[in-house]
Scaffold this active site. Sequence first.
Site, PDB file in Angstrom:
ATOM      1  CE  LYS A   1      35.239  11.825  -1.981  1.00 15.78           C
ATOM      2  NZ  LYS A   1      34.348  11.581  -3.095  1.00 15.78           N
TER       3      LYS A   1
ATOM      4  CE  LYS B   1      32.554   8.396   0.002  1.00 17.59           C
ATOM      5  NZ  LYS B   1      33.222   7.354  -0.775  1.00 17.59           N
TER       6      LYS B   1
ATOM      7  CB  CYS C   1      -9.009   2.793   0.281  1.00 17.87           C
ATOM      8  SG  CYS C   1      -8.143   3.406   1.725  1.00 17.87           S
TER       9      CYS C   1
ATOM     10  CB  CYS D   1     -11.836   4.236   4.166  1.00 18.92           C
ATOM     11  SG  CYS D   1     -11.642   4.775   2.459  1.00 18.92           S
TER      12      CYS D   1
ATOM     13  CB  CYS E   1     -10.100   7.801   3.710  1.00 18.50           C
ATOM     14  SG  CYS E   1      -8.779   6.600   3.967  1.00 18.50           S
TER      15      CYS E   1
END
Length: 695
Positions: free
Chosen positions: A117, A321, A415, A418, A439
């Site tokens: 489909k 489906k 961040c 870190c 980091c």
Amino acid sequence: MRIADDIWHRVRKLREAIEQHNYNYYALDAPTIPDAEYDKLFQELQELEQHYPQLITPDSPTQRIGAAPLKAFSQIVHRMPMLSLGNAFKAAEVDAFDRRVRQTLGVDSVEYAVEPKFDGLAVSLCYEGGIFITGATRGDGYIGEDVTLNLRTIRSIPLQLQADGYSARSPVFMEVRGEVLMLKADFEKLNRQQREKNEKEFINPRNAAAGSLRQLDPGNTATRRLTFLAYGIGACEGGNVPRDKHSRVMDYLASLRFPVARERNVVSGATALLEYHREIEELRERLPYDIDGTVYKVNDLAQQEKLGFVSRAPRFAVAHKFPAQEAVTELLGIDVQVGRTGTLTPVARLKPVFVGGVTVTNATLHNEDEIRRKDVMIGDTVAVRRAGDVIPEVVAVQKEKRPPHAKFFIMPEHCPVCGAKAVRLPGEAVTRCTGGLFCPAQRKQAILHFASRRAMNIDGVGHKLVEQLVDNAIIRTPADLYKLGITALATLGRMAEKSAGNVIGAIQKSKNTTLARFIYALGIRNVGETTAKDLARYFGALDRLMEADAEDLQQVPDIGPVVAQSIASFFAEGHNREVIEQLRAGGVRWEEGAGTQQAKADSSAGLSRLSGKTFVLTGTLMNLTREDAREKIEALGGKVAGSVSKRTDYVVAGTDAGSKYHRAVELGIAILDEAGLLQLLQDSQGGLHSTSRNL
Ligand code: IVH
């Protein structure tokens, strides 16, 4: 002015050649010439037509584009309504459908024509005397919009039915129905261009196709590559159209050069329907276009008529489906995650919701701009989408449901892992941690990506393990993985010796890889799987890629300045070169070849011997996994399909090969065993002048 015969002749030849290449490319998905060659033919035709305008006819391939913009679409009343289909989601519903059909027909077993489909937009194309006259969208099923000019720009839609299949007895009038789609690769290319231009990306191929088809200026539609797949015939008068079976109607359409699904098939009984559904679901991700299920139609047209319709759907067909890929839930909070290139990604914490076949608790919100654009606030009711293996995402907010206590989200300035400063560069949508590989979050993500299934495919190296390995300073880079011993792993405590052994085994096994996987595994910003494959194909060898500057890189088809720059910057970084050296020294290896950059001169076709060839794999192979076999076939330009049809070139049969093997015998398709496949791969590699070399 009289035009010399040779010019007439050349123009006719060019038109034929161009339409043939359109057909090969779009309908057969098997191009026989590189894009540049096609462009040359097209340009030559354009120049001749410019010089001799009296040669221009409406069916010339150059006339697909070029109509003036419209103010609005006019309406077209469909001769026969375009109905919808009933849905089935579960096996029991498919059983019930088949039972009802059998009962109504009073038979024990029913033959069904089965197809994917297509997840696009339904259109109806009208041909009068073999000429494409009008094309319309489905609209409300009775009245649609006249998008003829836009449909004309789609190169897989024949403007004139004059090919092999069209004879004097073809219909006076015929309406071909199907879907307009954008291929996944074209969608990615389009979004890549949008990114390069700093313009908004499209959500999915369906939306991109819809937006492109409903442009008032056909010139805009022409810049987007759309494609068409036929699934049936609507109104029809006269001609030799088959009247007995739907599958024969589809063969007829294919003979008129309409693209039809390669995966179409004919099966009997509910069990076979379910097996087909499973096969297609397994194939789904690898299909070049999006699908959202399968469609089963009673094959016999007399039986179809007997079954008739109920309200607006036929009783003779059903859409089975796949699970819905969108669901609505509550946004409980927003966390910020650090990605492998330092990207800070806001992630929605959700009230658990079942979507795309699994329970989802997190979804990406992409970046700050997206949060503002969608106007997302904590506490909102949101629509979440999960398509295949793609990370679930929040796609929209139901603002009318916003509670009074909903909270505004602010991107952190540092961040969260870190503590380094987080910056958002001008012109960029993302905020990044500036901690680089210091980091831990970035380091972990880089290693996880390196080990992931589509990269180096190292089983057992998942989140938890990488977390521990990095936190305990046992490894710092992906190269350190290859230095790991059982003892080091065992010190983590959590792992029994046996599973430590398994992880080490998986790491060792990953050493044998492909250049494309290795490039992808490096985690270069803006280099996804497709770009990695493009790079591997073009350069053939890692050293050549590493030496390329941004300008060389832009020679690779589909690579623009932004992507080229991120690749060049990656390899300019000493640390990255060092890690690559360590990986090679640690035994990671792949086969290298000349690459299309070099091969171009050798092969005027620019394509390997397997290009355009379709394989179907069945049964168990002894030395290769199916995934390996598929990769090797694809690396040489071949394709792997899920089911056997007349278009299949080779069926590779391992042990315990079943119905596909029998079907191949039935259709007289070449059957290879594993050794035969390996031989063919080796022979075809010769065609690419590959020199295999261990690094
Ligand atoms: S047959 C009576 N075959 O799905 C309608 N439809 O949900 C017969 N669709 O409007 C349609 N792929 O636009 C058929 N292989 C396929 C299809 C397909 C997609 C669409 C079609 C239809 C909708 C119904």
